[in-house]
Design a protein around this motif. Structure first.
Motif, PDB file in Angstrom:
ATOM      1  N   VAL A  22       0.773  -1.368   0.008  1.00 39.72           N
ATOM      2  CA  VAL A  22      -0.026  -0.174  -0.129  1.00 39.72           C
ATOM      3  C   VAL A  22       0.920   1.328   0.104  1.00 39.72           C
ATOM      4  O   VAL A  22       1.888   1.286   0.774  1.00 39.72           O
ATOM      5  N   TYR A  23       0.534   2.021  -0.740  1.00 36.99           N
ATOM      6  CA  TYR A  23       1.255   3.561  -0.844  1.00 36.99           C
ATOM      7  C   TYR A  23       0.288   4.548  -0.450  1.00 36.99           C
ATOM      8  O   TYR A  23      -0.869   4.704  -1.031  1.00 36.99           O
ATOM      9  N   TRP A  24       0.531   5.394   0.330  1.00 40.02           N
ATOM     10  CA  TRP A  24      -0.193   6.554   0.938  1.00 40.02           C
ATOM     11  C   TRP A  24       0.754   7.855   0.241  1.00 40.02           C
ATOM     12  O   TRP A  24       1.799   8.401   0.289  1.00 40.02           O
ATOM     13  N   ASP A  25      -0.051   8.440  -1.023  1.00 43.42           N
ATOM     14  CA  ASP A  25       0.394   9.234  -1.941  1.00 43.42           C
ATOM     15  C   ASP A  25       1.468   8.410  -2.367  1.00 43.42           C
ATOM     16  O   ASP A  25       1.418   7.763  -3.361  1.00 43.42           O
ATOM     17  N   ALA A  26       2.886   8.889  -2.301  1.00 48.64           N
ATOM     18  CA  ALA A  26       3.807   8.343  -2.946  1.00 48.64           C
ATOM     19  C   ALA A  26       4.786   7.321  -2.118  1.00 48.64           C
ATOM     20  O   ALA A  26       5.624   6.876  -2.233  1.00 48.64           O
ATOM     21  N   ASP A  27       4.180   7.470  -0.636  1.00 48.35           N
ATOM     22  CA  ASP A  27       4.886   6.803   0.523  1.00 48.35           C
ATOM     23  C   ASP A  27       4.538   5.419   0.604  1.00 48.35           C
ATOM     24  O   ASP A  27       3.366   5.033   0.913  1.00 48.35           O
ATOM     25  N   ALA A  28       5.378   4.459   0.561  1.00 48.49           N
ATOM     26  CA  ALA A  28       4.999   2.920   0.788  1.00 48.49           C
ATOM     27  C   ALA A  28       4.846   3.104   2.424  1.00 48.49           C
ATOM     28  O   ALA A  28       5.540   3.558   3.194  1.00 48.49           O
ATOM     29  N   VAL A  29       3.884   2.254   2.957  1.00 53.28           N
ATOM     30  CA  VAL A  29       3.223   2.053   4.477  1.00 53.28           C
ATOM     31  C   VAL A  29       3.103   0.765   4.667  1.00 53.28           C
ATOM     32  O   VAL A  29       2.304   0.067   3.675  1.00 53.28           O
ATOM     33  N   ASN A  30       3.364   0.241   5.823  1.00 52.41           N
ATOM     34  CA  ASN A  30       2.826  -1.113   6.247  1.00 52.41           C
ATOM     35  C   ASN A  30       1.549  -0.852   6.735  1.00 52.41           C
ATOM     36  O   ASN A  30       0.861   0.132   6.873  1.00 52.41           O
ATOM     37  N   ASP A  31       0.985  -2.091   7.513  1.00 56.46           N
ATOM     38  CA  ASP A  31      -0.664  -2.055   7.812  1.00 56.46           C
ATOM     39  C   ASP A  31      -0.569  -1.149   9.249  1.00 56.46           C
ATOM     40  O   ASP A  31      -1.628  -0.515   9.276  1.00 56.46           O
ATOM     41  N   GLU A  32       0.514  -1.158  10.117  1.00 56.82           N
ATOM     42  CA  GLU A  32       0.071  -0.453  11.299  1.00 56.82           C
ATOM     43  C   GLU A  32       0.339   1.010  10.861  1.00 56.82           C
ATOM     44  O   GLU A  32      -0.402   1.822  11.508  1.00 56.82           O
ATOM     45  N   GLN A  33       1.163   1.523   9.900  1.00 55.18           N
ATOM     46  CA  GLN A  33       1.380   2.798   9.522  1.00 55.18           C
ATOM     47  C   GLN A  33      -0.026   3.379   8.983  1.00 55.18           C
ATOM     48  O   GLN A  33      -0.554   4.566   8.951  1.00 55.18           O
ATOM     49  N   LEU A  34      -0.536   2.309   8.032  1.00 55.60           N
ATOM     50  CA  LEU A  34      -1.879   2.767   7.386  1.00 55.60           C
ATOM     51  C   LEU A  34      -3.016   3.120   8.306  1.00 55.60           C
ATOM     52  O   LEU A  34      -3.709   3.831   8.146  1.00 55.60           O
ATOM     53  N   ARG A  35      -3.128   2.299   9.343  1.00 49.39           N
ATOM     54  CA  ARG A  35      -4.203   2.143  10.262  1.00 49.39           C
ATOM     55  C   ARG A  35      -3.900   3.658  11.144  1.00 49.39           C
ATOM     56  O   ARG A  35      -4.843   4.383  11.379  1.00 49.39           O
ATOM     57  N   ALA A  36      -2.545   3.825  11.591  1.00 44.66           N
ATOM     58  CA  ALA A  36      -2.528   5.152  12.131  1.00 44.66           C
ATOM     59  C   ALA A  36      -2.801   6.178  11.425  1.00 44.66           C
ATOM     60  O   ALA A  36      -3.365   7.238  11.785  1.00 44.66           O
ATOM     61  N   ARG A  37      -2.248   6.275  10.280  1.00 41.17           N
ATOM     62  CA  ARG A  37      -2.683   7.549   9.180  1.00 41.17           C
ATOM     63  C   ARG A  37      -4.110   7.605   8.993  1.00 41.17           C
ATOM     64  O   ARG A  37      -4.723   8.913   8.977  1.00 41.17           O
ATOM     65  N   LEU A  38      -4.798   6.555   8.771  1.00 30.61           N
ATOM     66  CA  LEU A  38      -6.350   6.732   8.567  1.00 30.61           C
ATOM     67  C   LEU A  38      -6.934   7.443   9.831  1.00 30.61           C
ATOM     68  O   LEU A  38      -7.799   7.958   9.718  1.00 30.61           O
ATOM     69  N   ALA A  39      -6.301   6.831  10.690  1.00 34.41           N
ATOM     70  CA  ALA A  39      -7.135   7.106  12.146  1.00 34.41           C
ATOM     71  C   ALA A  39      -6.828   8.697  12.465  1.00 34.41           C
ATOM     72  O   ALA A  39      -7.758   9.388  12.693  1.00 34.41           O
ATOM     73  N   GLY A  40      -5.779   9.140  12.067  1.00 34.34           N
ATOM     74  CA  GLY A  40      -5.166  10.572  12.214  1.00 34.34           C
ATOM     75  C   GLY A  40      -6.453  11.267  11.203  1.00 34.34           C
ATOM     76  O   GLY A  40      -6.647  12.491  11.610  1.00 34.34           O
ATOM     77  N   ALA A  41      -6.509  11.015  10.015  1.00 32.44           N
ATOM     78  CA  ALA A  41      -7.199  11.580   8.855  1.00 32.44           C
ATOM     79  C   ALA A  41      -8.715  11.519   9.576  1.00 32.44           C
ATOM     80  O   ALA A  41      -9.513  12.444   9.195  1.00 32.44           O
ATOM     81  N   GLY A  42      -8.958  10.553   9.950  1.00 35.77           N
ATOM     82  CA  GLY A  42     -10.492  10.224  10.535  1.00 35.77           C
ATOM     83  C   GLY A  42     -10.775  11.240  11.591  1.00 35.77           C
ATOM     84  O   GLY A  42     -12.118  11.791  11.914  1.00 35.77           O
ATOM     85  N   GLN A  43      -9.849  12.023  12.386  1.00 36.96           N
ATOM     86  CA  GLN A  43      -9.855  12.766  13.482  1.00 36.96           C
ATOM     87  C   GLN A  43     -10.095  14.178  12.963  1.00 36.96           C
ATOM     88  O   GLN A  43     -10.315  15.027  13.825  1.00 36.96           O
ATOM     89  N   GLN A  44      -9.805  14.377  11.715  1.00 40.25           N
ATOM     90  CA  GLN A  44      -9.701  15.981  11.410  1.00 40.25           C
ATOM     91  C   GLN A  44     -11.133  16.393  11.282  1.00 40.25           C
ATOM     92  O   GLN A  44     -12.066  15.623  11.179  1.00 40.25           O
ATOM     93  N   SER A  45     -11.268  17.792  11.413  1.00 39.54           N
ATOM     94  CA  SER A  45     -12.888  18.572  11.439  1.00 39.54           C
ATOM     95  C   SER A  45     -13.454  18.274   9.998  1.00 39.54           C
ATOM     96  O   SER A  45     -14.463  18.042   9.924  1.00 39.54           O
ATOM     97  N   THR A  46     -12.472  18.150   8.844  1.00 43.08           N
ATOM     98  CA  THR A  46     -12.882  17.852   7.464  1.00 43.08           C
ATOM     99  C   THR A  46     -12.080  16.359   6.955  1.00 43.08           C
ATOM    100  O   THR A  46     -11.120  16.797   6.653  1.00 43.08           O
TER     101      THR A  46
END
Length: 107
Positions: A36-60
């Motif tokens: 899985v790549y987040w934009d152009a950065d390769a991420v493992n499953d734990e990094q993906l979970r952390a980034r998605l959780a952070g994105a889900g906490q944004q006001s938008t």
């Protein structure tokens, strides 16, 4: 004599509605091997979970644009989708490429 003119205006008391906020976009890509790549950065499953959780906490929360290689296993795509849903992200789009020689879609 000094003349003055007055014009009566009835102005609204309500504040103007806020402009629509355009959400950010996150481009997720999955290669044939399931990486899985987040934009152009390769991420493992734990990094993906952390980034998605952070994105889900944004006001938008951002929109996710998901692109997967045609050889990607369905289970891997399902994992990414369920992880995004658990993080509270609901705006997900699939990015596809038209088949060679296909005519463009018309509205």
């Amino acid at each position: 004599p000094l003349l003055s003119y007055a014009i009566r205006l009835d102005l609204p008391n309500d504040a103007a509605p806020a402009a629509d906020i355009v959400p950010a976009t996150v481009k997720l890509s999955i290669d044939a091997g399931g990486q899985v790549y987040w934009d152009a950065d390769a991420v493992n499953d734990e990094q993906l979970r952390a980034r998605l959780a952070g994105a889900g906490q944004q006001s938008t929360p951002p929109e996710l644009h998901l692109r997967a290689d045609k050889a990607t296993r369905y289970e891997r795509i399902a994992f990414v989708l369920s992880t995004a849903q658990q993080a509270g992200l609901t705006k997900i789009g699939f990015i596809t490429e038209p088949a060679p020689g296909a005519s463009p879609a018309r509205p």
